[in-house]
Scaffold this active site. Structure first.
Site, PDB file in Angstrom:
ATOM      1  CG  ASP A  32      -2.067   0.972   1.088  1.00 39.15           C
ATOM      2  OD1 ASP A  32      -3.216   0.526   0.977  1.00 39.15           O
ATOM      3  OD2 ASP A  32      -1.811   2.200   1.091  1.00 39.15           O
ATOM      4  CB  ILE A  33       0.791   4.297  -2.138  1.00 38.12           C
ATOM      5  CG1 ILE A  33       1.879   5.183  -2.694  1.00 38.12           C
ATOM      6  CG2 ILE A  33      -0.473   5.063  -1.814  1.00 38.12           C
ATOM      7  CD1 ILE A  33       1.574   5.764  -4.084  1.00 38.12           C
ATOM      8  CG  ASN A  88     -12.609  -0.609   3.541  1.00 38.48           C
ATOM      9  OD1 ASN A  88     -13.006  -1.056   4.602  1.00 38.48           O
ATOM     10  ND2 ASN A  88     -11.457   0.039   3.421  1.00 38.48           N
ATOM     11  N   GLY A  94     -15.806   3.007   3.240  1.00 38.85           N
ATOM     12  CA  GLY A  94     -14.438   3.501   3.122  1.00 38.85           C
ATOM     13  C   GLY A  94     -13.704   3.058   1.873  1.00 38.85           C
ATOM     14  CD  GLN A  95     -14.558  -0.612  -3.076  1.00 41.25           C
ATOM     15  OE1 GLN A  95     -15.739  -0.849  -2.827  1.00 41.25           O
ATOM     16  NE2 GLN A  95     -13.876  -1.257  -4.017  1.00 41.25           N
ATOM     17  CG  HIS A 101      -8.424  -3.118  -2.568  1.00 43.44           C
ATOM     18  ND1 HIS A 101      -9.256  -2.323  -3.334  1.00 43.44           N
ATOM     19  CD2 HIS A 101      -8.270  -2.473  -1.389  1.00 43.44           C
ATOM     20  CE1 HIS A 101      -9.576  -1.235  -2.650  1.00 43.44           C
ATOM     21  NE2 HIS A 101      -9.002  -1.306  -1.461  1.00 43.44           N
ATOM     22  CG  HIS A 103      -6.844  -2.755   3.118  1.00 39.10           C
ATOM     23  ND1 HIS A 103      -6.069  -1.662   2.828  1.00 39.10           N
ATOM     24  CD2 HIS A 103      -8.067  -2.481   2.597  1.00 39.10           C
ATOM     25  CE1 HIS A 103      -6.793  -0.770   2.172  1.00 39.10           C
ATOM     26  NE2 HIS A 103      -8.011  -1.236   2.020  1.00 39.10           N
TER      27      HIS A 103
HETATM   28  P1  5GP Z   1      -9.705   1.419   0.073  1.00 42.94           P
HETATM   29  O1  5GP Z   1      -9.840   2.771   0.734  1.00 42.94           O
HETATM   30  O2  5GP Z   1     -10.354   1.445  -1.289  1.00 42.94           O
HETATM   31  O3  5GP Z   1     -10.155   0.277   0.920  1.00 42.94           O
HETATM   32  O4  5GP Z   1      -8.154   1.192  -0.116  1.00 42.94           O
HETATM   33  C1  5GP Z   1      -7.426   1.738  -1.153  1.00 42.94           C
HETATM   34  C2  5GP Z   1      -5.983   1.677  -0.748  1.00 42.94           C
HETATM   35  O5  5GP Z   1      -5.217   1.855  -1.918  1.00 42.94           O
HETATM   36  C3  5GP Z   1      -5.554   2.763   0.232  1.00 42.94           C
HETATM   37  O6  5GP Z   1      -5.029   2.153   1.412  1.00 42.94           O
HETATM   38  C4  5GP Z   1      -4.506   3.570  -0.529  1.00 42.94           C
HETATM   39  O7  5GP Z   1      -3.423   3.957   0.285  1.00 42.94           O
HETATM   40  C5  5GP Z   1      -4.074   2.604  -1.611  1.00 42.94           C
HETATM   41  N1  5GP Z   1      -3.667   3.240  -2.864  1.00 42.94           N
HETATM   42  C6  5GP Z   1      -4.344   4.202  -3.548  1.00 42.94           C
HETATM   43  N2  5GP Z   1      -3.690   4.517  -4.678  1.00 42.94           N
HETATM   44  C7  5GP Z   1      -2.596   3.726  -4.708  1.00 42.94           C
HETATM   45  C8  5GP Z   1      -1.517   3.601  -5.656  1.00 42.94           C
HETATM   46  O8  5GP Z   1      -1.448   4.274  -6.688  1.00 42.94           O
HETATM   47  N3  5GP Z   1      -0.558   2.687  -5.353  1.00 42.94           N
HETATM   48  C9  5GP Z   1      -0.607   1.908  -4.228  1.00 42.94           C
HETATM   49  N4  5GP Z   1       0.391   1.033  -4.029  1.00 42.94           N
HETATM   50  N5  5GP Z   1      -1.598   2.005  -3.318  1.00 42.94           N
HETATM   51  C10 5GP Z   1      -2.579   2.914  -3.568  1.00 42.94           C
END
Ligand code: 5GP
Ligand code: ZN
Length: 113
Positions: A32-33, A88, A94-95, A101, A103
């Site tokens: 995760d970034i 999520n 929170g998605q 995906h 986590h």
């Molecule tokens: P969500 O909020 O949809 O459950 O999680 C999305 C996750 O993707 C977040 O934890 C966010 O930090 C990660 N993320 C968003 N954009 C990027 C990206 O360009 N590269 C990587 N490695 N992670 C990303």
């Protein structure tokens, strides 16, 4: 298979760089970034699926493939190999990236829920 304007599809397709942790024919894993724990991976299907709400029966094998990938990743963790999985599903939960995906979190105490 690939969505034109999905950032995760672009990463899977190697159009955008990421720290790749593992991949096979069906599943892709990257760091995760913006990590929320010392170990924070994102496990996802290579096929563009929005979330579980939009998962078709015919794509259900991706779920087991993701879980089996989590099992393999856990074998490389130090200590007792404890980890937490979070998915999520929908903006209200929170998605923020609409490519399904999971986590994978580890490396700190996570006793709260
Ligand atoms: P969500 O909020 O949809 O459950 O999680 C999305 C996750 O993707 C977040 O934890 C966010 O930090 C990660 N993320 C968003 N954009 C990027 C990206 O360009 N590269 C990587 N490695 N992670 C990303
Ligand atoms: Zn996608």
């Amino acid at each position: 298979m690939i969505s034109q304007d999905c950032i995760f599809c672009k990463i899977i397709n190697k159009e955008i760089p990421a720290k790749i942790v593992a991949e096979n024919d069906d599943v892709f894993v990257m760091q995760d970034i913006n990590p929320k724990a010392p170990v924070h991976y994102l496990i996802m299907p290579k096929k563009h699926i929005v979330n579980i709400k939009e998962l078709h029966d015919s794509d259900s094998h991706y779920m087991s493939k993701m879980m089996l990938m989590a099992r393999e990743l856990s074998k490389k963790l130090p200590g007792d190999g404890s980890f937490r999985l979070i998915m999520n599903n929908g903006a209200g939960a929170g998605q923020s990236v609409f490519h399904m995906h999971c986590h994978f979190l580890s490396g700190k105490k996570m006793l709260d829920f």
